[in-house]
Design a protein around this motif. Structure first.
Motif, PDB file in Angstrom:
ATOM      1  N   SER A  33       0.831  -1.214   0.000  1.00 19.11           N
ATOM      2  CA  SER A  33       0.000   0.000   0.000  1.00 19.11           C
ATOM      3  C   SER A  33       0.865   1.264   0.000  1.00 19.11           C
ATOM      4  O   SER A  33       0.518   2.272  -0.625  1.00 19.11           O
ATOM      5  CB  SER A  33      -0.936   0.003   1.210  1.00 19.11           C
ATOM      6  N   ALA A  46      -4.176   3.775  -2.213  1.00 18.01           N
ATOM      7  CA  ALA A  46      -3.397   2.932  -1.296  1.00 18.01           C
ATOM      8  C   ALA A  46      -4.307   1.969  -0.549  1.00 18.01           C
ATOM      9  O   ALA A  46      -4.001   0.779  -0.398  1.00 18.01           O
ATOM     10  CB  ALA A  46      -2.636   3.809  -0.314  1.00 18.01           C
ATOM     11  N   THR A  49      -5.452  -1.256  -2.284  1.00 18.13           N
ATOM     12  CA  THR A  49      -4.537  -2.394  -2.329  1.00 18.13           C
ATOM     13  C   THR A  49      -5.074  -3.540  -1.495  1.00 18.13           C
ATOM     14  O   THR A  49      -5.037  -4.712  -1.889  1.00 18.13           O
ATOM     15  CB  THR A  49      -3.147  -1.986  -1.796  1.00 18.13           C
ATOM     16  N   GLU A 235      -7.780   1.031   6.527  1.00 15.11           N
ATOM     17  CA  GLU A 235      -6.753   0.821   5.518  1.00 15.11           C
ATOM     18  C   GLU A 235      -6.443   2.103   4.739  1.00 15.11           C
ATOM     19  O   GLU A 235      -5.319   2.316   4.308  1.00 15.11           O
ATOM     20  CB  GLU A 235      -7.174  -0.300   4.558  1.00 15.11           C
TER      21      GLU A 235
END
Length: 445
Positions: A33, A46, A49, A235
């Motif tokens: 990421s 990112a 990912t 995330e």
């Protein structure tokens, strides 16, 4: 008990191989990421990912059908060699136009995360006595989290100085180490005995049927799914947190290291807590501790406050992982381990994938504190759901275990009935890396 676990023939060798593989994970997962963030400058890209990494869970039941028909040792050796090969395309990534290669490798990585833990669960059940499974899971969990103390920092530093390709090659080497270690085992050299013949479609869904007919496993899995429905927001949101604290993107590495410190501290106590309170109750405690850590991120004003709350967040994860994996291994017959494990993967990873995709959008619309507040609420609700659905069934102690009646799945008596791990007085017979989640509940690759 931990000494007993390591005296089991072959477990020390398996542990060494898995440790090498987990070290590769600790280096590579954050780099994937981070690489996309560096190439594109986008927090959302990112975060996506991890969406690609969770996508293979949609095919998990089919993978489980295959896992249950191949000798565990053979499957794990081949899977680890294939996982090493999947790292090679990353050597071709040079600019933003090559991000699709990172996503493709993330998809392959996700496939590895589905099939390897499913086979590993079966191998552990075959190698170890049931009363030491919790110690084996705790040892693997503590080791994985301990590697986070150095792995993310090393991964970020290596990426910064020599690039992601070098990290990929190190990860490939760790997969090969795991393959060599597993190839030398004596256990897992033949497939589990098959049950009564059924149509292949019925056999593919037999793992899901078993979960549906086993209330303690069903409700615990659903509670994890509820939590992952919001935890995946992190995330993408973690990069917004780093920006808000005026830190470079590589500061995600130190955050993972601090999270690992908290996880090691609680992981050392995880097996004792599971033995004292039972698996489902320990999952509840882990979810509540995780919720407390998420709330702390909302309240943090200084960098040191952020680090403390991330450590608390990390402390909740081993409790959930160790307890859930032990519950899964004990309650599931050996011949169904692959299909049950992969069905759990579907039930937990699908909401996680939706959460990651939603988080990639939310990070462009909302302040990170609002996002983490939603995560806090969702995780707390998941703990409450499990406590309510299993009320009166959570007071299991080590001395009160009793054998279960044979479980009935799709009208067929299982050849390998599991042992009850939690006291269920009114249960009908046969009626489960990332920054925040540490890669869904699984012992290792």
């Amino acid at each position: 008990m931990i000494r007993t676990t390591f005296r089991t023939p072959g477990f020390g060798r398996l542990f060494a191989g898995l440790t090498a593989s987990m070290f590769g994970d600790s280096l590579m997962l954050i780099v994937l990421s981070m690489w996309v963030k560096t190439l594109t400058g986008s927090n959302g890209a990112a975060g996506l990912t991890f969406l690609w990494m969770t996508a293979p869970a949609l095919l998990a039941p089919l993978f489980g059908y295959i896992v249950d028909r191949v000798a565990r040792r053979t499957f794990l050796v081949v899977a680890n060699v294939a996982s090493a090969a999947m790292m090679l395309p990353l050597l071709l990534v040079h600019d933003a136009g090559d991000v699709w290669i990172v996503y493709a490798v993330a998809f392959c990585y996700g496939t590895s995360f589905v099939v390897v833990p499913a086979a590993l669960n079966g191998l552990l059940k075959e190698m170890l006595a049931e009363d030491v499974l919790v110690e084996a899971n705790a040892s693997l969990s503590v080791t994985r989290e301990a590697l986070r103390l150095v792995g993310p920092l090393l991964g970020a530093a290596t990426f910064a100085f020599v690039g992601g390709g070098a990290v990929a090659m190190v990860d490939a080497a760790t997969f090969l180490c795991a393959a060599v270690a597993i190839a030398g085992l004596r256990a897992g050299d033949r497939p589990e005995p098959a049950g009564q013949p059924q149509h292949w479609r019925a056999e593919v869904v037999e793992g899901a049927t078993f979960i549906r007919r086993t209330p303690v496993l069903l409700h615990t899995t659903l509670a994890l799914a509820l939590a992952l429905l919001v935890i995946g927001f992190a995330e993408s949101a973690v990069y917004a947190v780093v920006e808000a604290f005026d830190k470079p993107v590589t500061f995600v590495g130190p955050l993972l290291t601090v999270q690992g410190a908290g996880a090691v501290a609680s992981g050392l106590l995880a097996s004792r807590i599971v033995r004292r309170f039972g698996e489902p109750a320990t999952v509840i405690v882990g979810l509540l501790v995780t919720s407390l850590g998420l709330a702390g991120v909302v309240a943090a004003q200084q960098t040191w406050e952020l680090l403390v709350t991330v450590a608390v967040l990390g402390a909740g994860l081993p409790l959930v992982i160790v307890a859930f994996n032990t519950l899964l291994q004990k309650r599931t017959p050996g011949r169904l381990m692959g299909r049950v494990s992969t069905s759990v993967e579907v039930l937990t990873t699908t909401p996680q994938a939706l959460s990651i995709a939603t988080g990639a959008l939310l990070v462009t619309l909302l302040d990170y504190r609002t996002i983490f507040a939603l995560m806090t609420l969702g995780t707390f609700v998941a703990a409450g759901y499990l406590a309510l659905t299993l009320r009166g069934r959570l007071t299991m102690t080590a001395g009160s275990e009793a054998p279960a009646d044979p479980d009935v799945v799709a009208g067929t008596v299982l050849a390998d009935p599991p042992t009850v791990t939690t006291l269920l007085p009114d249960q009908e017979v046969a009626d489960e890396t990332s920054w925040a989640t540490g890669r869904q509940p699984e012992p290792s690759r």
